[in-house]
Design a protein around this motif. Structure first.
Motif, mmCIF file in Angstrom:
data_model
loop_
_atom_site.group_PDB
_atom_site.id
_atom_site.type_symbol
_atom_site.label_atom_id
_atom_site.label_comp_id
_atom_site.label_asym_id
_atom_site.label_seq_id
_atom_site.Cartn_x
_atom_site.Cartn_y
_atom_site.Cartn_z
ATOM 1 N N VAL A 136 -16.069 55.306 7.508
ATOM 2 C CA VAL A 136 -16.529 55.193 6.117
ATOM 3 C C VAL A 136 -15.390 55.504 5.155
ATOM 4 N N SER A 137 -14.683 56.624 5.380
ATOM 5 C CA SER A 137 -13.641 57.039 4.440
ATOM 6 C C SER A 137 -12.443 56.111 4.474
ATOM 7 N N SER A 138 -12.185 55.461 5.604
ATOM 8 C CA SER A 138 -11.035 54.559 5.690
ATOM 9 C C SER A 138 -11.235 53.294 4.868
ATOM 10 N N GLN A 139 -12.487 53.010 4.481
ATOM 11 C CA GLN A 139 -12.761 51.821 3.670
ATOM 12 C C GLN A 139 -12.541 52.084 2.178
ATOM 13 N N VAL A 140 -12.248 53.346 1.827
ATOM 14 C CA VAL A 140 -12.037 53.705 0.428
ATOM 15 C C VAL A 140 -10.551 53.840 0.176
ATOM 16 N N ALA A 141 -10.023 53.058 -0.748
ATOM 17 C CA ALA A 141 -8.613 53.147 -1.131
ATOM 18 C C ALA A 141 -8.488 54.108 -2.303
ATOM 19 N N VAL A 142 -7.693 55.154 -2.158
ATOM 20 C CA VAL A 142 -7.494 56.144 -3.210
ATOM 21 C C VAL A 142 -6.184 55.835 -3.916
ATOM 22 N N ASP A 143 -6.270 55.547 -5.217
ATOM 23 C CA ASP A 143 -5.089 55.195 -5.989
ATOM 24 C C ASP A 143 -5.134 55.942 -7.313
ATOM 25 N N VAL A 144 -4.022 56.518 -7.725
ATOM 26 C CA VAL A 144 -3.964 57.204 -9.011
ATOM 27 C C VAL A 144 -3.741 56.164 -10.094
ATOM 28 N N ASP A 145 -4.767 55.960 -10.957
ATOM 29 C CA ASP A 145 -4.657 54.926 -11.979
ATOM 30 C C ASP A 145 -3.771 55.419 -13.112
ATOM 31 N N ALA A 146 -2.738 54.664 -13.424
ATOM 32 C CA ALA A 146 -1.799 55.031 -14.473
ATOM 33 C C ALA A 146 -1.089 53.785 -14.948
ATOM 34 N N ALA A 147 -0.649 53.811 -16.211
ATOM 35 C CA ALA A 147 0.144 52.714 -16.730
ATOM 36 C C ALA A 147 1.476 52.674 -15.983
ATOM 37 N N PRO A 148 2.139 51.521 -15.923
ATOM 38 C CA PRO A 148 3.419 51.422 -15.213
ATOM 39 C C PRO A 148 4.410 52.465 -15.708
ATOM 40 N N ASP A 149 5.043 53.152 -14.793
ATOM 41 C CA ASP A 149 6.074 54.174 -15.057
ATOM 42 C C ASP A 149 5.527 55.456 -15.666
ATOM 43 N N ALA A 150 4.227 55.515 -16.007
ATOM 44 C CA ALA A 150 3.704 56.725 -16.641
ATOM 45 C C ALA A 150 3.728 57.905 -15.680
ATOM 46 N N LEU A 151 3.196 57.713 -14.480
ATOM 47 C CA LEU A 151 3.098 58.833 -13.541
ATOM 48 C C LEU A 151 4.465 59.377 -13.141
ATOM 49 N N PRO A 152 5.455 58.537 -12.764
ATOM 50 C CA PRO A 152 6.763 59.103 -12.395
ATOM 51 C C PRO A 152 7.419 59.881 -13.532
ATOM 52 N N ARG A 153 7.270 59.380 -14.766
ATOM 53 C CA ARG A 153 7.914 60.072 -15.886
ATOM 54 C C ARG A 153 7.201 61.374 -16.235
ATOM 55 N N VAL A 154 5.876 61.368 -16.106
ATOM 56 C CA VAL A 154 5.138 62.618 -16.325
ATOM 57 C C VAL A 154 5.529 63.639 -15.259
ATOM 58 N N ARG B 235 -3.873 55.103 -20.153
ATOM 59 C CA ARG B 235 -3.846 54.715 -21.559
ATOM 60 C C ARG B 235 -2.497 54.998 -22.217
ATOM 61 N N MET B 236 -1.533 55.423 -21.421
ATOM 62 C CA MET B 236 -0.187 55.658 -21.935
ATOM 63 C C MET B 236 0.573 54.340 -21.918
ATOM 64 N N LEU B 237 0.890 53.820 -23.086
ATOM 65 C CA LEU B 237 1.599 52.548 -23.181
ATOM 66 C C LEU B 237 3.108 52.744 -23.150
ATOM 67 N N GLY B 238 3.548 53.946 -23.430
ATOM 68 C CA GLY B 238 4.968 54.262 -23.375
ATOM 69 C C GLY B 238 5.155 55.737 -23.119
ATOM 70 N N VAL B 239 6.071 56.091 -22.226
ATOM 71 C CA VAL B 239 6.335 57.492 -21.890
ATOM 72 C C VAL B 239 7.846 57.692 -21.841
ATOM 73 N N GLU B 240 8.349 58.649 -22.613
ATOM 74 C CA GLU B 240 9.784 58.942 -22.623
ATOM 75 C C GLU B 240 9.984 60.435 -22.420
ATOM 76 N N VAL B 241 10.837 60.777 -21.466
ATOM 77 C CA VAL B 241 11.170 62.175 -21.214
ATOM 78 C C VAL B 241 12.290 62.570 -22.170
#
Length: 321
Positions: free
Chosen positions: A131-149, A207-213
């Motif tokens: 059952v659990s293998s049929q669920v794909a877990v993905d962190v939803d984020a705008a492109p490049d948002a998660l790595p920069r955060v 919902r982050m359209l732009g992220v700058e460190v």
């Protein structure tokens, strides 16, 4: 560890421990569980009043600690190892995979999660794993948002955001001091101090359209405290407008999903719900989402706007048809 949230799991662990260590001394057990002797005796006095339904002497756990030696009896039921059902094991496996997808939430020991997942899959059997293998877990984020955060959190740097606010259909610039990544209500958020709001805020990564460190170090003020998410992400203000809805049985989810001021049963599964709306657009979207399973009763101004928007949407559908 004196709160009820800590005490219950401790008691559930204490009884099996005492069953497997007959004659253990009060001081030794207190040390194992990180308690004072007084706290342990308080726990034993509570255990003494627990047992199976019926609550006669033969149903309750028998425990004594005269002379410092703890003896426990009639606790075989509670001392049995817990068994997880397929639904419970599947939910745990999915949650563990979500932790693995969000490194900030995962243990520092990189091998810990794979080991726990493997043990749980073996214990739960093929049903839960399938059952659990049929669920794909993905962190939803705008492109490049998660790595920069993540970079900003690691380097302790301030962030500059371009953030989309759907309620006002606008993009706002923000400078924030990031504090942590949290997952709530199935969404991934950055918890941070926002200099525009001068308060703690949660910003959805998708919902982050732009992220700058920025080069400037993150330095949140002393009043920047973690947000209590026990009641969910949406927490209305007392100054928000009160709105009254009537929903059918198919719309009852509103009362479970959003904080409500009042919920009244109307019969046949229908509810009258009073809640606070942060703005007109938010309640408008909720009303349109409900469709024929709910309607806005008051205020009349807002009910009229919902009717107008619904009629406009129907006209657009008719034109396309």
């Amino acid at each position: 560890m004196s709160g009820s949230a800590d005490r219950l799991p401790r008691l559930l662990a204490l009884v099996p421990y005492l069953m497997s260590h007959p004659g253990a001394q009060v001081g030794e057990v207190a040390e194992v569980f990180g308690l004072t002797e007084k706290q342990l005796i308080d726990d034993l006095q509570l255990v003494w009043m627990c047992g199976l339904p019926g609550h006669t002497p033969g149903d309750l756990i028998d425990v004594s600690w005269d002379g410092g030696e703890i003896l426990i009896d009639n606790a075989d039921t509670i001392a049995r190892p817990l068994r997880l059902g397929i639904d419970e094991a599947s939910a745990l496996l999915v949650a563990l995979r979500m932790l693995a997808a969000t490194p900030e939430l995962a243990p520092h020991d990189g091998d810990a999660l794979p080991r726990v997942v493997a043990k749980l899959e073996r214990a739960a059997g093929e049903g839960a794993a399938a059952v659990s293998s049929q669920v794909a877990v993905d962190v939803d984020a705008a492109p490049d948002a998660l790595p920069r955060v993540r970079e900003a959190l690691t380097r302790k740097r301030r962030l500059s955001l371009r953030y989309y606010v759907p309620g006002r259909d606008e993009v706002t610039p923000r400078q924030v001091d990031p504090m942590r990544i949290v997952v709530a209500d199935g969404r991934t958020y950055l918890e941070c101090w926002c200099y525009r709001a001068e308060a703690m805020r949660l910003f959805r990564l998708d919902r982050m359209l732009g992220v700058e460190v920025l080069d400037e170090p993150a330095d949140p003020p002393a009043e920047a405290e973690p947000i209590d998410l026990a009641q969910g992400v949406f927490r209305p203000s007392p100054t928000d407008e009160l709105v009254e809805l009537e929903v059918t049985a198919a719309g009852r989810w509103v009362a479970e999903y959003y904080p409500c001021e009042q919920v009244t049963e109307l019969g046949e599964g229908r509810l009258r719900i009073t809640l606070r709306a942060r703005d007109d657009d938010w309640i408008l979207k909720l009303a349109l989402r409900l469709g024929d399973t709910g309607r806005v009763v008051s205020p009349p101004r807002l009910a009229g706007r919902v009717r107008e928007e619904a009629e406009r949407a129907l006209e657009l559908y008719a034109q396309r048809a």
